[in-house]
Design an enzyme around this catalytic site. Sequence first.
Site, mmCIF file in Angstrom:
data_model
loop_
_atom_site.group_PDB
_atom_site.id
_atom_site.type_symbol
_atom_site.label_atom_id
_atom_site.label_comp_id
_atom_site.label_asym_id
_atom_site.label_seq_id
_atom_site.Cartn_x
_atom_site.Cartn_y
_atom_site.Cartn_z
ATOM 1 C CB ILE A 31 17.468 -12.559 18.423
ATOM 2 C CG1 ILE A 31 16.422 -12.685 17.337
ATOM 3 C CG2 ILE A 31 16.817 -12.359 19.794
ATOM 4 C CD1 ILE A 31 15.557 -13.953 17.457
ATOM 5 C CG ASN A 87 24.264 -10.187 31.998
ATOM 6 O OD1 ASN A 87 24.919 -9.293 32.521
ATOM 7 N ND2 ASN A 87 23.551 -10.013 30.894
ATOM 8 N N GLY A 93 20.493 -10.136 35.168
ATOM 9 C CA GLY A 93 19.934 -10.038 33.825
ATOM 10 C C GLY A 93 20.104 -11.272 32.972
ATOM 11 C CD GLN A 94 22.863 -16.863 33.144
ATOM 12 O OE1 GLN A 94 23.284 -16.747 34.296
ATOM 13 N NE2 GLN A 94 23.204 -17.874 32.345
ATOM 14 C CB SER A 95 17.030 -13.856 29.894
ATOM 15 O OG SER A 95 17.779 -13.593 28.722
ATOM 16 C CG HIS A 100 25.123 -15.948 26.971
ATOM 17 N ND1 HIS A 100 24.272 -16.712 27.749
ATOM 18 C CD2 HIS A 100 24.699 -14.678 27.096
ATOM 19 C CE1 HIS A 100 23.371 -15.928 28.311
ATOM 20 N NE2 HIS A 100 23.608 -14.682 27.947
ATOM 21 C CG LEU A 101 32.256 -14.167 27.135
ATOM 22 C CD1 LEU A 101 33.581 -13.693 26.535
ATOM 23 C CD2 LEU A 101 32.075 -13.577 28.505
ATOM 24 C CG HIS A 102 25.896 -10.258 26.269
ATOM 25 N ND1 HIS A 102 24.692 -10.105 25.622
ATOM 26 C CD2 HIS A 102 25.625 -10.950 27.404
ATOM 27 C CE1 HIS A 102 23.730 -10.674 26.340
ATOM 28 N NE2 HIS A 102 24.267 -11.199 27.428
HETATM 29 P P1 AMP Z 1 21.287 -12.773 28.930
HETATM 30 O O1 AMP Z 1 20.143 -11.848 29.218
HETATM 31 O O2 AMP Z 1 22.627 -12.302 29.406
HETATM 32 O O3 AMP Z 1 20.980 -14.201 29.347
HETATM 33 O O4 AMP Z 1 21.415 -12.768 27.353
HETATM 34 C C1 AMP Z 1 20.602 -13.536 26.519
HETATM 35 C C2 AMP Z 1 20.649 -12.901 25.161
HETATM 36 O O5 AMP Z 1 20.138 -13.838 24.234
HETATM 37 C C3 AMP Z 1 19.794 -11.635 25.034
HETATM 38 O O6 AMP Z 1 20.623 -10.535 24.668
HETATM 39 C C4 AMP Z 1 18.799 -11.989 23.934
HETATM 40 O O7 AMP Z 1 18.512 -10.918 23.082
HETATM 41 C C5 AMP Z 1 19.503 -13.126 23.212
HETATM 42 N N1 AMP Z 1 18.632 -14.068 22.514
HETATM 43 C C6 AMP Z 1 17.460 -14.587 22.954
HETATM 44 N N2 AMP Z 1 16.974 -15.439 22.027
HETATM 45 C C7 AMP Z 1 17.852 -15.463 21.002
HETATM 46 C C8 AMP Z 1 17.918 -16.143 19.745
HETATM 47 N N3 AMP Z 1 16.953 -17.002 19.350
HETATM 48 N N4 AMP Z 1 18.967 -15.914 18.932
HETATM 49 C C9 AMP Z 1 19.939 -15.047 19.302
HETATM 50 N N5 AMP Z 1 19.948 -14.382 20.474
HETATM 51 C C10 AMP Z 1 18.917 -14.579 21.304
#
Ligand code: AMP
Length: 114
Positions: A31, A87, A93-95, A100-102
């Site tokens: 997103i 992450n 930086g995992q949020s 998940h893989l970027h």
């Molecule tokens: P991380 O920070 O590695 O946990 O990556 C989480 C990713 O999820 C971030 O790059 C966000 O931009 C993405 N993200 C958060 N909410 C959404 C959503 N609703 N749809 C798609 N991606 C999202």
Amino acid sequence: MADCLFCGIISGEIKGEIVYQDSSVVAFKDINPKAPVHLLIVPRKHIATLLDVEQGDKGLFGDILFAASKLARDHGISEDGFRVVLNCGAGAGQSVFHIHLHLLGGRALRWPPG
Ligand code: AMP
Ligand code: ZN
């Protein structure tokens, strides 16, 4: 899992721009993209972090990497180079705590990442 954003996208309860799915893996557009192509590739199974992966999940991670390779080709970033990032933990930086893989590409990527 209840209250998990990515489980919500996988189930369809939360809107996501899904670009690929099979029996074990789902991929959708990030997103807040950090590159012209920025996809997230997730297992359907809720696994919080890399540290939570179990012996029985080993094949699943082959599926995820195979999907990354296919998606890189399908999204036109395979020739110029691309990156996959995982992450693990808030300090990295995992949020979102559904592993998940970027998949990032479409621009020059510096090394090392910040
Ligand atoms: P991380 O920070 O590695 O946990 O990556 C989480 C990713 O999820 C971030 O790059 C966000 O931009 C993405 N993200 C958060 N909410 C959404 C959503 N609703 N749809 C798609 N991606 C999202
Ligand atoms: Zn989840």
